[in-house]
Design a protein around this motif. Structure first.
Motif, PDB file in Angstrom:
ATOM      1  N   GLN A 260      23.828 -40.598  11.337  1.00 22.03           N
ATOM      2  CA  GLN A 260      22.840 -40.668  12.586  1.00 22.03           C
ATOM      3  C   GLN A 260      23.539 -40.136  13.888  1.00 22.03           C
ATOM      4  O   GLN A 260      24.895 -40.620  14.374  1.00 22.03           O
ATOM      5  N   VAL A 261      22.860 -39.144  14.522  1.00 25.53           N
ATOM      6  CA  VAL A 261      23.321 -38.475  16.006  1.00 25.53           C
ATOM      7  C   VAL A 261      22.489 -39.447  17.070  1.00 25.53           C
ATOM      8  O   VAL A 261      21.374 -39.579  17.093  1.00 25.53           O
ATOM      9  N   GLY A 262      23.223 -39.625  18.204  1.00 23.21           N
ATOM     10  CA  GLY A 262      22.588 -39.966  19.308  1.00 23.21           C
ATOM     11  C   GLY A 262      23.220 -41.107  19.842  1.00 23.21           C
ATOM     12  O   GLY A 262      24.370 -41.573  19.441  1.00 23.21           O
ATOM     13  N   GLN A 263      22.456 -41.748  20.792  1.00 26.42           N
ATOM     14  CA  GLN A 263      22.967 -42.835  21.563  1.00 26.42           C
ATOM     15  C   GLN A 263      23.560 -44.025  20.874  1.00 26.42           C
ATOM     16  O   GLN A 263      24.743 -44.626  21.138  1.00 26.42           O
ATOM     17  N   THR A 264      22.959 -44.580  19.610  1.00 26.10           N
ATOM     18  CA  THR A 264      23.336 -45.465  18.547  1.00 26.10           C
ATOM     19  C   THR A 264      24.156 -44.961  17.435  1.00 26.10           C
ATOM     20  O   THR A 264      24.301 -45.762  16.605  1.00 26.10           O
TER      21      THR A 264
ATOM     22  N   SER B 161      18.118 -38.427  12.609  1.00 31.27           N
ATOM     23  CA  SER B 161      17.583 -39.135  13.882  1.00 31.27           C
ATOM     24  C   SER B 161      17.659 -40.363  13.459  1.00 31.27           C
ATOM     25  O   SER B 161      17.475 -40.607  12.364  1.00 31.27           O
ATOM     26  N   ARG B 162      17.649 -41.526  14.589  1.00 29.83           N
ATOM     27  CA  ARG B 162      17.450 -42.651  14.087  1.00 29.83           C
ATOM     28  C   ARG B 162      16.206 -43.087  13.232  1.00 29.83           C
ATOM     29  O   ARG B 162      16.602 -43.961  12.310  1.00 29.83           O
TER      30      ARG B 162
ATOM     31  N   GLN C 229      17.581 -40.195  23.730  1.00 29.80           N
ATOM     32  CA  GLN C 229      18.595 -40.972  22.940  1.00 29.80           C
ATOM     33  C   GLN C 229      19.111 -40.079  22.017  1.00 29.80           C
ATOM     34  O   GLN C 229      20.245 -40.333  21.396  1.00 29.80           O
ATOM     35  N   HIS C 230      18.399 -39.106  21.387  1.00 29.10           N
ATOM     36  CA  HIS C 230      18.986 -38.356  20.519  1.00 29.10           C
ATOM     37  C   HIS C 230      19.618 -36.949  21.199  1.00 29.10           C
ATOM     38  O   HIS C 230      20.640 -36.755  20.658  1.00 29.10           O
TER      39      HIS C 230
ATOM     40  N   GLY D  55      12.475 -31.060  12.471  1.00 32.02           N
ATOM     41  CA  GLY D  55      11.436 -32.271  12.477  1.00 32.02           C
ATOM     42  C   GLY D  55      12.153 -33.245  13.451  1.00 32.02           C
ATOM     43  O   GLY D  55      11.902 -34.353  13.131  1.00 32.02           O
TER      44      GLY D  55
ATOM     45  N   ARG E 178      12.115 -37.795  11.520  1.00 32.75           N
ATOM     46  CA  ARG E 178      10.867 -38.096  11.112  1.00 32.75           C
ATOM     47  C   ARG E 178      10.086 -36.998  10.539  1.00 32.75           C
ATOM     48  O   ARG E 178       9.317 -37.255   9.417  1.00 32.75           O
TER      49      ARG E 178
ATOM     50  N   ASN F  48      10.402 -26.935  14.615  1.00 31.33           N
ATOM     51  CA  ASN F  48       9.483 -27.759  14.810  1.00 31.33           C
ATOM     52  C   ASN F  48       8.107 -27.193  14.936  1.00 31.33           C
ATOM     53  O   ASN F  48       7.951 -26.043  15.349  1.00 31.33           O
TER      54      ASN F  48
ATOM     55  N   SER G   7      11.928 -34.659  17.505  1.00 31.92           N
ATOM     56  CA  SER G   7      11.401 -34.297  18.658  1.00 31.92           C
ATOM     57  C   SER G   7      12.270 -33.943  19.876  1.00 31.92           C
ATOM     58  O   SER G   7      11.694 -33.268  20.886  1.00 31.92           O
TER      59      SER G   7
ATOM     60  N   ASP H  13       6.503 -24.921  10.056  1.00 31.11           N
ATOM     61  CA  ASP H  13       6.879 -26.038   9.280  1.00 31.11           C
ATOM     62  C   ASP H  13       7.988 -26.003   8.720  1.00 31.11           C
ATOM     63  O   ASP H  13       8.380 -24.853   8.045  1.00 31.11           O
ATOM     64  N   LEU H  14       8.769 -26.925   8.745  1.00 28.96           N
ATOM     65  CA  LEU H  14      10.306 -26.919   8.164  1.00 28.96           C
ATOM     66  C   LEU H  14      10.493 -26.474   6.660  1.00 28.96           C
ATOM     67  O   LEU H  14      11.495 -26.064   6.284  1.00 28.96           O
TER      68      LEU H  14
HETATM   69  P1  FAD Z   1       9.698 -38.036  16.136  1.00 27.59           P
HETATM   70  O1  FAD Z   1       9.910 -38.390  17.458  1.00 27.59           O
HETATM   71  O2  FAD Z   1       8.506 -38.784  15.445  1.00 27.59           O
HETATM   72  O3  FAD Z   1       9.540 -36.627  15.935  1.00 27.59           O
HETATM   73  C1  FAD Z   1       9.479 -36.212  14.772  1.00 27.59           C
HETATM   74  C2  FAD Z   1       9.105 -34.370  15.005  1.00 27.59           C
HETATM   75  O4  FAD Z   1       8.947 -33.637  13.840  1.00 27.59           O
HETATM   76  C3  FAD Z   1       8.070 -34.222  15.873  1.00 27.59           C
HETATM   77  O5  FAD Z   1       8.430 -33.448  17.004  1.00 27.59           O
HETATM   78  C4  FAD Z   1       6.883 -33.383  15.126  1.00 27.59           C
HETATM   79  O6  FAD Z   1       6.469 -32.312  15.713  1.00 27.59           O
HETATM   80  C5  FAD Z   1       7.844 -32.706  14.037  1.00 27.59           C
HETATM   81  N1  FAD Z   1       7.335 -32.497  12.734  1.00 27.59           N
HETATM   82  C6  FAD Z   1       6.419 -33.197  11.772  1.00 27.59           C
HETATM   83  N2  FAD Z   1       6.557 -32.763  10.625  1.00 27.59           N
HETATM   84  C7  FAD Z   1       7.174 -31.387  10.785  1.00 27.59           C
HETATM   85  C8  FAD Z   1       7.225 -30.444   9.815  1.00 27.59           C
HETATM   86  N3  FAD Z   1       6.783 -30.407   8.826  1.00 27.59           N
HETATM   87  N4  FAD Z   1       7.972 -29.318  10.269  1.00 27.59           N
HETATM   88  C9  FAD Z   1       8.378 -29.340  11.298  1.00 27.59           C
HETATM   89  N5  FAD Z   1       8.339 -30.197  12.300  1.00 27.59           N
HETATM   90  C10 FAD Z   1       7.692 -31.193  12.065  1.00 27.59           C
HETATM   91  N6  FAD Z   1      17.154 -41.758  18.217  1.00 27.59           N
HETATM   92  C11 FAD Z   1      18.174 -40.959  17.806  1.00 27.59           C
HETATM   93  O7  FAD Z   1      17.763 -40.041  17.039  1.00 27.59           O
HETATM   94  N7  FAD Z   1      19.405 -41.363  17.759  1.00 27.59           N
HETATM   95  C12 FAD Z   1      19.846 -42.685  18.310  1.00 27.59           C
HETATM   96  O8  FAD Z   1      21.112 -42.860  18.129  1.00 27.59           O
HETATM   97  C13 FAD Z   1      18.787 -43.342  19.005  1.00 27.59           C
HETATM   98  N8  FAD Z   1      19.213 -44.351  19.537  1.00 27.59           N
HETATM   99  C14 FAD Z   1      18.256 -45.148  20.337  1.00 27.59           C
HETATM  100  C15 FAD Z   1      18.723 -46.162  21.296  1.00 27.59           C
HETATM  101  C16 FAD Z   1      17.759 -47.108  21.648  1.00 27.59           C
HETATM  102  C17 FAD Z   1      18.148 -48.122  22.479  1.00 27.59           C
HETATM  103  C18 FAD Z   1      16.201 -46.571  21.734  1.00 27.59           C
HETATM  104  C19 FAD Z   1      15.214 -47.210  22.112  1.00 27.59           C
HETATM  105  C20 FAD Z   1      15.986 -45.656  20.898  1.00 27.59           C
HETATM  106  C21 FAD Z   1      16.813 -44.848  20.179  1.00 27.59           C
HETATM  107  N9  FAD Z   1      16.506 -43.573  19.342  1.00 27.59           N
HETATM  108  C22 FAD Z   1      17.562 -42.921  18.855  1.00 27.59           C
HETATM  109  C23 FAD Z   1      15.047 -43.391  19.111  1.00 27.59           C
HETATM  110  C24 FAD Z   1      14.647 -42.327  20.050  1.00 27.59           C
HETATM  111  O9  FAD Z   1      13.959 -42.895  20.864  1.00 27.59           O
HETATM  112  C25 FAD Z   1      13.554 -41.478  18.954  1.00 27.59           C
HETATM  113  O10 FAD Z   1      12.394 -42.546  18.645  1.00 27.59           O
HETATM  114  C26 FAD Z   1      13.860 -40.777  17.972  1.00 27.59           C
HETATM  115  O11 FAD Z   1      15.019 -39.873  18.317  1.00 27.59           O
HETATM  116  C27 FAD Z   1      12.709 -39.855  17.411  1.00 27.59           C
HETATM  117  O12 FAD Z   1      13.116 -39.228  16.204  1.00 27.59           O
HETATM  118  P2  FAD Z   1      12.625 -38.176  15.654  1.00 27.59           P
HETATM  119  O13 FAD Z   1      12.707 -37.146  16.458  1.00 27.59           O
HETATM  120  O14 FAD Z   1      13.059 -37.992  14.262  1.00 27.59           O
HETATM  121  O15 FAD Z   1      10.867 -38.511  15.126  1.00 27.59           O
END
Ligand code: FAD
Length: 352
Positions: free
Chosen positions: A279-283, A265-266, A302-303, A296, A240, A317, A298, A335-336
């Motif tokens: 997509q990498v992770g549980q699903t 990520s999801r 699940q990831h 970017g 994200r 990050n 977290s 910043d990425l």
């Molecule tokens: P976020 O948690 O929002 O993290 C974004 C990160 O980016 C933050 O750490 C922030 O500090 C950083 N960031 C923001 N801007 C910048 C920047 N400019 N430079 C550097 N860093 C920055 N998730 C998966 O990934 N894969 C799965 O297969 C998966 N399966 C799931 C299954 C179930 C049943 C459930 C409930 C959830 C599942 N999830 C899965 C979702 C998981 O729980 C998280 O919500 C998800 O992994 C978070 O994605 P993220 O790290 O991209 O987003």
């Protein structure tokens, strides 16, 4: 091992059996190969079969099907098989459900493995499903964990996410043999191949009549943009924190400079920034690259579960306290959009 006598099919497959029955012994891994090249999941399954066979005190068998695929059979021994059944036939030159399932059924009926493992690839899912419709036993599809209960129960513990991935279910097949499972690529570790390992290659005669096979392969069209995350040695993944689809163009540049693939990520997939195949992770996919660069992301559990097999993890990050930073071998706080261009430049400079 000499082939066991052809069983009465009904007696051997349609009645429930006692797990202690000596009729069914050994773990069979169905090796998937295309154009003489085995898919890594086959070696990963052989590694896990070896570990489980230690507990059961039984042989690890491999089945190699194709035409002119003896080198794959020899590799199967190097990767842990004690005996390799080699079904070598022109009708098996390219994968088709019907002849391939005939060959697997032939081996199951003659050699009666207690466990049959198939990779959960497109081909493996098709094949395992077709076999399961021909013999009355269970098939647990898409497992992420496999283990066995030691004798006397000898049960396969086939685990996979269930109920919309909210819990892990361990599925048992108590009264029928063989116990069958498909397992996801990247979940298990292959053994280091040992070319000096000894084992037997046993040709199997499968009767296949081309005129009775319904499908013909007319042309094979390869998709160039097919994502093979499980086999990638380098993955540059975005989450994200990319803020939009344009971020993936930057990550693609870094992946190309490193000879790798792009992961996600999801939330990035759900936002429509990139296809689910990434997509990498549980699903998503379970990956085991040598290098995983998370940008970017977290580091939600699940990831992490999908990439914890990576040899080296680099995290980029803005937040030093993001969980991914604790899981990383190298944590870059920043910043990425500043860090990734610098990484691209450095990777290109080193490649010359
Ligand atoms: P976020 O948690 O929002 O993290 C974004 C990160 O980016 C933050 O750490 C922030 O500090 C950083 N960031 C923001 N801007 C910048 C920047 N400019 N430079 C550097 N860093 C920055 N998730 C998966 O990934 N894969 C799965 O297969 C998966 N399966 C799931 C299954 C179930 C049943 C459930 C409930 C959830 C599942 N999830 C899965 C979702 C998981 O729980 C998280 O919500 C998800 O992994 C978070 O994605 P993220 O790290 O991209 O987003």
């Amino acid at each position: 091992m000499a082939p066991r006598p052809e069983p009465d099919e009904t007696a051997a497959t349609e009645q429930s059996v006692s797990p202690e029955s000596r009729e069914w012994r050994g773990i069979l891994v169905v090796v998937e190969q295309h154009d003489g090249e085995a898919r890594p999941v086959s070696w990963q399954l052989l590694g896990q079969a070896r570990r489980m066979a230690e507990k059961l005190g039984c042989e690890v068998m491999a089945l190699v099907m194709g035409h002119g695929v003896e080198p794959v059979a020899r590799l199967a021994i190097a990767y842990g098989a004690d005996v390799v059944y080699l079904a070598n036939h022109p009708a098996l030159a390219t994968y088709r459900t019907q002849p391939y399932s005939e060959a697997v059924l032939h081996v199951i009926r003659h050699f009666r493995p207690e466990i049959v493992l198939v990779g959960a690839t497109y081909t493996g899912r098709d094949l395992a499903g077709a076999i399961a419709t021909r013999i009355p036993t269970g098939l647990t599809a898409d497992c992420t964990m496999l283990d066995v209960e030691p004798p006397p129960s000898r049960l396969l513990l086939a685990s996979r996410p269930a109920f919309s991935e909210k819990l892990m279910a361990t599925i048992l097949c108590k009264r029928h043999r063989p116990q069958m499972a498909t397992a996801r690529p990247g979940v298990f570790e292959a053994l280091e191949p040992d070319p000096g390992r000894t084992g037997r290659i046993q040709p199997v005669e499968v009767v296949l009549d081309e005129s009775r096979i319904a499908a013909r392969v007319v042309e094979i069209a390869r998709s160039h943009d097919r994502v093979r995350l499980e086999e990638a040695r380098v993955i540059v993944a975005g989450g994200r924190g990319l803020g939009g689809p344009q971020g993936f163009r930057l990550l693609r540049e870094l992946a190309d400079a490193l000879g790798g693939e792009v992961g996600a990520s999801r939330p990035a997939v759900e936002a429509g920034w990139i296809d689910h195949a990434h997509q990498v992770g549980q699903t998503g996919h379970t990956v085991r690259p040598r290098l995983y660069i998370a940008c970017g992301i977290s580091g939600a559990v699940q990831h992490l579960v999908g990439m914890s097999g990576a040899e080296t993890v680099v995290a980029v990050n803005r937040d030093p306290d993001a969980p991914i930073m604790a899981a990383a071998d190298v944590a870059i706080v920043g910043d990425l959009y500043e860090v990734v261009p610098a990484l691209i430049e450095e990777a290109r400079r080193r490649r010359g």
